[in-house]
Motif scaffolding. Structure first.
Motif, PDB file in Angstrom:
ATOM      1  N   PHE A  25       7.631  21.553  12.716  1.00 41.24           N
ATOM      2  CA  PHE A  25       6.254  21.019  12.220  1.00 41.24           C
ATOM      3  C   PHE A  25       6.319  21.385  10.481  1.00 41.24           C
ATOM      4  O   PHE A  25       5.344  20.958   9.965  1.00 41.24           O
ATOM      5  N   CYS A  26       5.693  23.643  10.514  1.00 44.40           N
ATOM      6  CA  CYS A  26       4.944  23.228   9.532  1.00 44.40           C
ATOM      7  C   CYS A  26       6.345  24.470   8.973  1.00 44.40           C
ATOM      8  O   CYS A  26       5.346  24.660   7.617  1.00 44.40           O
ATOM      9  N   HIS A  60       1.541  24.298  16.772  1.00 46.70           N
ATOM     10  CA  HIS A  60       1.924  23.034  17.107  1.00 46.70           C
ATOM     11  C   HIS A  60       2.632  22.536  18.478  1.00 46.70           C
ATOM     12  O   HIS A  60       2.929  21.397  18.817  1.00 46.70           O
TER      13      HIS A  60
END
Length: 63
Positions: A25-26, A60
């Protein structure tokens, strides 16, 4: 459907994200202590179905 079931497409991920060394996600770097295993997934890549094992950071991954 849970948000963790909806991962970014493989085509949008870096090599590190696909290998599981970065959060899907990041993109933050992960190690065995900070990674949350998101389970086996199957995806189409290069004309074949491949298995991959995405990981996320604790922010996340929900832990």
């Amino acid at each position: 459907m849970d948000a963790l079931d909806e991962l970014p497409p493989l085509s949008e991920l870096s090599e590190q994200q696909v290998r599981g060394s970065a959060c899907v996600f990041c993109g933050i770097h992960l190690d065995n202590e900070t990674a949350v295993d998101l389970g086996e997934r199957r995806a189409g890549r290069a004309g074949a179905t491949v298995r991959w094992f995405p990981r996320a950071c604790t922010g996340h991954g929900g832990t």
